[in-house]
Design an enzyme around this catalytic site. Structure first.
Site, mmCIF file in Angstrom:
data_model
loop_
_atom_site.group_PDB
_atom_site.id
_atom_site.type_symbol
_atom_site.label_atom_id
_atom_site.label_comp_id
_atom_site.label_asym_id
_atom_site.label_seq_id
_atom_site.Cartn_x
_atom_site.Cartn_y
_atom_site.Cartn_z
ATOM 1 N N LEU A 286 18.463 -39.136 -97.015
ATOM 2 C CA LEU A 286 17.838 -38.055 -96.255
ATOM 3 C C LEU A 286 18.043 -36.688 -96.893
ATOM 4 O O LEU A 286 17.501 -35.695 -96.414
ATOM 5 C CB LEU A 286 18.360 -38.056 -94.812
ATOM 6 C CG LEU A 286 18.074 -39.327 -94.009
ATOM 7 C CD1 LEU A 286 18.539 -39.166 -92.566
ATOM 8 C CD2 LEU A 286 16.600 -39.688 -94.054
ATOM 9 N N ARG A 287 18.873 -36.624 -97.919
ATOM 10 C CA ARG A 287 19.043 -35.437 -98.778
ATOM 11 C C ARG A 287 19.774 -34.262 -98.131
ATOM 12 O O ARG A 287 20.342 -33.440 -98.844
ATOM 13 C CB ARG A 287 17.684 -34.957 -99.318
ATOM 14 C CG ARG A 287 16.878 -36.015 -100.066
ATOM 15 C CD ARG A 287 17.633 -36.608 -101.219
ATOM 16 N NE ARG A 287 16.781 -37.459 -102.048
ATOM 17 C CZ ARG A 287 17.241 -38.362 -102.891
ATOM 18 N NH1 ARG A 287 18.565 -38.553 -103.000
ATOM 19 N NH2 ARG A 287 16.434 -39.098 -103.622
ATOM 20 N N ASP B 291 15.524 -48.149 -99.545
ATOM 21 C CA ASP B 291 16.075 -47.206 -100.522
ATOM 22 C C ASP B 291 15.176 -45.974 -100.620
ATOM 23 O O ASP B 291 14.910 -45.466 -101.716
ATOM 24 C CB ASP B 291 16.259 -47.861 -101.890
ATOM 25 C CG ASP B 291 17.085 -47.010 -102.860
ATOM 26 O OD1 ASP B 291 17.695 -46.019 -102.405
ATOM 27 O OD2 ASP B 291 17.104 -47.340 -104.064
ATOM 28 N N HIS C 104 11.791 -37.140 -103.693
ATOM 29 C CA HIS C 104 11.953 -36.045 -104.644
ATOM 30 C C HIS C 104 10.713 -35.167 -104.570
ATOM 31 O O HIS C 104 9.674 -35.568 -104.024
ATOM 32 C CB HIS C 104 12.128 -36.576 -106.074
ATOM 33 C CG HIS C 104 13.358 -37.382 -106.281
ATOM 34 N ND1 HIS C 104 14.622 -36.831 -106.292
ATOM 35 C CD2 HIS C 104 13.530 -38.716 -106.475
ATOM 36 C CE1 HIS C 104 15.519 -37.788 -106.489
ATOM 37 N NE2 HIS C 104 14.883 -38.938 -106.602
ATOM 38 N N HIS D 32 26.208 -49.762 -104.913
ATOM 39 C CA HIS D 32 25.197 -49.610 -105.968
ATOM 40 C C HIS D 32 25.876 -50.117 -107.227
ATOM 41 O O HIS D 32 26.843 -49.508 -107.693
ATOM 42 C CB HIS D 32 24.819 -48.128 -106.077
ATOM 43 C CG HIS D 32 23.975 -47.790 -107.267
ATOM 44 N ND1 HIS D 32 22.687 -47.329 -107.138
ATOM 45 C CD2 HIS D 32 24.234 -47.818 -108.597
ATOM 46 C CE1 HIS D 32 22.189 -47.086 -108.343
ATOM 47 N NE2 HIS D 32 23.115 -47.372 -109.243
ATOM 48 N N PHE E 8 15.443 -40.644 -110.648
ATOM 49 C CA PHE E 8 15.109 -41.974 -110.152
ATOM 50 C C PHE E 8 14.770 -41.913 -108.662
ATOM 51 O O PHE E 8 15.351 -41.122 -107.921
ATOM 52 C CB PHE E 8 16.298 -42.922 -110.331
ATOM 53 C CG PHE E 8 16.620 -43.296 -111.750
ATOM 54 C CD1 PHE E 8 15.943 -44.326 -112.380
ATOM 55 C CD2 PHE E 8 17.607 -42.626 -112.460
ATOM 56 C CE1 PHE E 8 16.240 -44.701 -113.683
ATOM 57 C CE2 PHE E 8 17.928 -42.987 -113.761
ATOM 58 C CZ PHE E 8 17.237 -44.027 -114.378
#
Length: 424
Positions: free
Chosen positions: A61-62, A303, A307, A177, A321
């Site tokens: 969610l940044r 996922d 961006h 990850h 990515f």
């Protein structure tokens, strides 16, 4: 207020669709079928399919720190549009949820602006640097749903082992990850045939699978519950399958894009096709399908990784990515696999709700009396092209723009309240 969603198609345990109604009281499912209570507010289902709200255990969610890419408000609204009612937010924010103070900050932001249930991860290490370990007990007490350094693989076996032992003491899942940094080789896509054709550096599959192999053995030694993020290769599938056969407590997820695409689908040096792990070879994709069907892979997770257009407008080498996934996941998977008879509708719903919730022992992702009324109405007959410019998410970075898909969410209900409704 009592609410009744009438004239909906509900899946039975046998996978058949039956017409029924659902009664909601105080944000919970009060009954399935039966008489409509007097004075109830009626929500017309129009004969659409009703599913448990989807559960996504892997999202970005940044916020805080990268609000130009996404915010909790835009990300959770995007998820609601895609039919998700519970999402787990990864810790690669700034600040990282690696302390009580930072976790409380993120909890406050979620409470302030999320339109659905957002469950934050705690990080395994300070600043997700892979070095200094975080206090799992304190972060759990302050709302961490599980623990991960997602975005980077933990390179030191001792760090992962110690945190696995600590997590096991508190019955928390370690989520990884998996990526051996020494095997990345500055790659931007899969090391195979297509990267050579495009003249781009490749990432070998072994980069992922060797760390999974390490981690399942560490999990066995630590007695930990271990979950593998975005499995992408046949070697990784084999490592997870063998671990499960050995009785190790491992679960795994796969992303829609790895089920739908492979390296030869990449049309050009276009960063909207750049994700980590990258799109692998055709036989890797086939292995992922088989692993879902035999239970080696437990669930589907998006996922979702937004961006900005500016960040993604250059070639793969200079771009970050990640692709977005909330608003396209169900229609794409329904169209490509359920409509074609490869999967049943019940399998898809289970992988996107029931199974995902079970991994973290969450009481969501199901339609049962007493459960939270987290629901999504889906028009299984609606067909339309994906239009990235119409996304609620700030991110437009998708390789699926223009694809025609069928089976679109038209209403999402969270704790009994409508949080998304298709415009008339």
């Amino acid at each position: 207020m009592t609410k009744v969603i009438q004239n909906v198609q509900l899946l039975t345990e046998q996978g058949e669709l039956v017409t029924t109604s659902l009664t909601i009281e105080d944000g919970k499912i009060a009954s399935v079928g039966g008489d409509i209570p007097a004075g109830a507010e009626i929500i017309e289902g129009n004969g659409h399919f009703i599913s448990p709200g989807f559960v996504d255990v892997h999202t970005h969610l940044r916020e805080p720190g990268f609000e130009h890419k996404e915010t909790i408000a835009t990300g959770s609204a995007s998820a609601a549009k895609g039919g998700f009612t519970t999402i787990c937010a990864m810790p690669n924010t700034k600040p990282v949820p690696d302390s009580v103070e930072n976790m409380q900050l993120i909890n406050g932001l979620i409470k302030e602006s999320a339109v659905i249930r957002v469950l934050p991860y705690g990080s395994l290490t300070k600043d997700i640097s892979g070095e200094v370990r975080t206090n799992i007990e304190e972060l759990k007490a302050n709302g961490a749903v599980a623990f991960s350094d997602d975005g980077v693989g933990i390179q030191l076996s001792s760090t992962m082992y110690e945190q696995m032992k600590e997590a096991a003491q508190h019955n928390m899942v370690v989520v990884a990850h998996c990526e051996d940094n020494s095997l990345i080789y500055d790659g931007v896509m899969h090391e195979g045939k297509r990267n050579l054709e495009l003249g781009l550096p490749g990432i070998p599959s072994i980069c992922e699978s060797v760390q999974i192999a390490r981690d399942v053995l560490l999990a066995e030694a630590a007695g930990a519950r271990y979950h593998v993020c975005h499995v992408s290769s046949k070697e990784s599938v084999r490592a997870v399958r063998d671990a499960k056969a050995a009785g190790i407590r491992v679960t795994a997820e796969v992303c829609p894009h790895h089920l739908l695409l492979e390296e030869m689908d990449i049309p050009s040096d276009d960063a909207n096709w750049k994700m980590n792990p990258p799109l692998r070879a055709a036989d890797d994709k086939d292995s992922l399908h088989a692993a879902l069907l035999d239970g080696t892979i437990d669930c589907i997770a998006t996922d979702h990784a937004p961006h900005t257009t500016e960040e993604k407008c250059c070639g793969m080498v200079g771009a970050p990515f990640g692709i977005v996934g909330f608003e396209t996941a169900f229609p794409l998977l329904y169209t490509k696999f359920v409509e074609t008879g490869k999967w049943t509708l019940k399998q898809l719903v289970d992988w996107m709700s029931v199974k995902a919730a079970e991994i973290f022992e969450l009481p969501y992702g199901k339609i049962e009396v007493g459960c939270s009324a987290d629901l999504v109405l889906i028009d299984l007959n609606k067909e339309q092209a994906i239009d990235a410019e119409g996304f609620v998410s700030k991110g437009r970075n998708t390789p699926f723009n223009g694809w025609v898909a069928k089976g679109w969410p038209v209403m999402t209900i969270f704790e009994g309240n409508i949080v998304y409704q298709e415009a008339e």
